[in-house]
Design an enzyme around this catalytic site. Structure first.
Site, short mmCIF file in Angstrom:
data_model
loop_
_atom_site.label_atom_id
_atom_site.label_comp_id
_atom_site.label_asym_id
_atom_site.label_seq_id
_atom_site.Cartn_x
_atom_site.Cartn_y
_atom_site.Cartn_z
N PRO A 7 27.31 -33.76 -49.08
CA PRO A 7 28.68 -33.96 -49.52
C PRO A 7 29.71 -33.00 -48.90
O PRO A 7 29.42 -31.83 -48.68
CB PRO A 7 28.60 -33.72 -51.04
CG PRO A 7 27.35 -32.97 -51.26
CD PRO A 7 26.40 -33.40 -50.19
N ASN A 8 30.85 -33.58 -48.62
CA ASN A 8 32.03 -32.89 -48.10
C ASN A 8 31.94 -32.57 -46.61
O ASN A 8 32.92 -32.10 -46.03
CB ASN A 8 32.35 -31.61 -48.91
CG ASN A 8 32.56 -31.91 -50.38
OD1 ASN A 8 33.32 -32.81 -50.72
ND2 ASN A 8 31.88 -31.20 -51.25
N ARG A 15 38.39 -29.28 -43.93
CA ARG A 15 37.98 -28.49 -45.09
C ARG A 15 37.67 -27.05 -44.67
O ARG A 15 36.81 -26.83 -43.81
CB ARG A 15 36.72 -29.14 -45.65
CG ARG A 15 36.00 -28.33 -46.68
CD ARG A 15 34.58 -28.87 -46.85
NE ARG A 15 33.89 -28.16 -47.88
CZ ARG A 15 32.55 -28.05 -47.93
NH1 ARG A 15 31.81 -28.64 -47.00
NH2 ARG A 15 31.98 -27.39 -48.88
N TYR A 20 34.16 -23.27 -41.89
CA TYR A 20 33.33 -24.28 -41.21
C TYR A 20 33.80 -24.63 -39.80
O TYR A 20 33.15 -25.44 -39.13
CB TYR A 20 33.26 -25.55 -42.08
CG TYR A 20 32.66 -25.29 -43.45
CD1 TYR A 20 31.33 -24.92 -43.57
CD2 TYR A 20 33.45 -25.37 -44.60
CE1 TYR A 20 30.78 -24.64 -44.82
CE2 TYR A 20 32.90 -25.11 -45.85
CZ TYR A 20 31.57 -24.75 -45.95
OH TYR A 20 31.01 -24.46 -47.18
N ASN A 71 21.35 -30.79 -43.63
CA ASN A 71 22.35 -29.90 -44.23
C ASN A 71 22.66 -30.48 -45.61
O ASN A 71 23.44 -31.42 -45.72
CB ASN A 71 23.62 -29.79 -43.39
CG ASN A 71 24.57 -28.74 -43.97
OD1 ASN A 71 24.46 -28.39 -45.15
ND2 ASN A 71 25.50 -28.25 -43.16
N ALA A 74 26.38 -28.71 -50.77
CA ALA A 74 26.30 -28.10 -52.11
C ALA A 74 25.03 -28.49 -52.86
O ALA A 74 24.58 -27.76 -53.75
CB ALA A 74 27.54 -28.47 -52.93
N GLU A 98 16.15 -27.01 -42.82
CA GLU A 98 17.39 -26.90 -43.59
C GLU A 98 18.41 -26.18 -42.72
O GLU A 98 18.09 -25.12 -42.14
CB GLU A 98 17.11 -26.10 -44.87
CG GLU A 98 18.34 -25.81 -45.71
CD GLU A 98 18.05 -24.88 -46.90
OE1 GLU A 98 16.86 -24.63 -47.21
OE2 GLU A 98 19.02 -24.41 -47.49
N HIS A 100 22.58 -24.76 -42.23
CA HIS A 100 23.91 -24.50 -42.78
C HIS A 100 24.81 -23.99 -41.66
O HIS A 100 24.38 -23.17 -40.84
CB HIS A 100 23.85 -23.46 -43.90
CG HIS A 100 23.01 -23.90 -45.05
ND1 HIS A 100 23.44 -24.84 -45.96
CD2 HIS A 100 21.75 -23.59 -45.38
CE1 HIS A 100 22.49 -25.07 -46.82
NE2 HIS A 100 21.43 -24.33 -46.50
N ARG A 107 27.95 -15.38 -48.80
CA ARG A 107 29.08 -15.96 -49.54
C ARG A 107 28.89 -15.77 -51.06
O ARG A 107 28.21 -14.85 -51.47
CB ARG A 107 29.23 -17.42 -49.13
CG ARG A 107 29.50 -17.57 -47.62
CD ARG A 107 29.63 -19.01 -47.21
NE ARG A 107 30.76 -19.65 -47.87
CZ ARG A 107 30.92 -20.97 -47.93
NH1 ARG A 107 30.04 -21.78 -47.38
NH2 ARG A 107 31.98 -21.48 -48.54
C1 DQA Z 1 26.99 -25.52 -46.29
C2 DQA Z 1 26.95 -24.34 -47.25
C3 DQA Z 1 27.00 -24.83 -48.69
O1 DQA Z 1 27.00 -23.72 -49.60
C4 DQA Z 1 28.26 -25.62 -48.95
O2 DQA Z 1 28.25 -26.16 -50.26
C5 DQA Z 1 28.50 -26.69 -47.93
C6 DQA Z 1 28.18 -26.43 -46.53
C7 DQA Z 1 27.08 -25.05 -44.81
O3 DQA Z 1 26.80 -25.86 -43.93
O4 DQA Z 1 27.45 -23.90 -44.55
O5 DQA Z 1 29.04 -27.75 -48.23
O6 DQA Z 1 25.79 -26.26 -46.43
#
Ligand code: DQA
Length: 143
Positions: A7-8, A15, A20, A71, A74, A98, A100, A107
């Site tokens: 998501p997002n 964003r 990012y 990825n 959240a 995994e 990120h 963070r």
């Molecule tokens: C994320 C890190 C997560 O904590 C966050 O909720 C994201 C992006 C990253 O790629 O840094 O949406 O997965």
């Protein structure tokens, strides 16, 4: 392999660019296509805001024998359904990395927990879009 994004991440570039970066999901697709070509592997990039869809894509990986770069965004921090589906991938003998973009450990505290990490083959975090490049390399090295 499948390169799955939660998501997002469809809002990359818009964003929190300070966290990012300024590049979009379309840019990520382009970069992943270049890296996978260089490595001589296939990589299909997908993104969804929907937990069930992500779970179903992990079933698809198991059924088709595809390695996964994930990825979970959240969902990383609380989705036990995604964790259980990710465990099916690694239990099937497939690689699941995994990734990120940011370094969640640097963070907010709620980001310090990953419920996916313990069932993943490994984790790459904190290198911007290069986290995906390193994850592709990890899949090739491990598979
Ligand atoms: C994320 C890190 C997560 O904590 C966050 O909720 C994201 C992006 C990253 O790629 O840094 O949406 O997965």
């Amino acid at each position: 392999m499948l390169v799955l994004n939660g998501p997002n991440l469809g809002r990359l570039g818009v964003r929190e660019p300070d966290v990012y970066g300024a590049l979009s999901l379309a840019d990520l697709r382009e970069q992943v296509a270049g890296w996978s070509d260089e490595l001589g592997v296939g990589a299909e990039v997908r993104q969804t805001d929907d937990e069930a869809e992500l779970v179903h894509w992990l079933y698809e990986a198991v059924d088709s024998g595809a390695h996964v770069v994930l990825n979970p965004a959240a969902f990383t921090h609380y989705s036990y359904s995604l964790r259980d589906a990710a465990a099916m991938v690694t239990k099937a003998g497939l690689v699941l990395v995994e990734v990120h973009i940011s370094n969640p450990m640097a963070r907010e505290e709620f980001r310090h927990t990953s419920v996916i990490g313990p069932v993943a083959t490994g984790t790459v975090a904190g290198f911007g879009f290069d986290s995906y490049r390193l994850a592709l390399l990890a899949v090739v090295a491990k598979a």
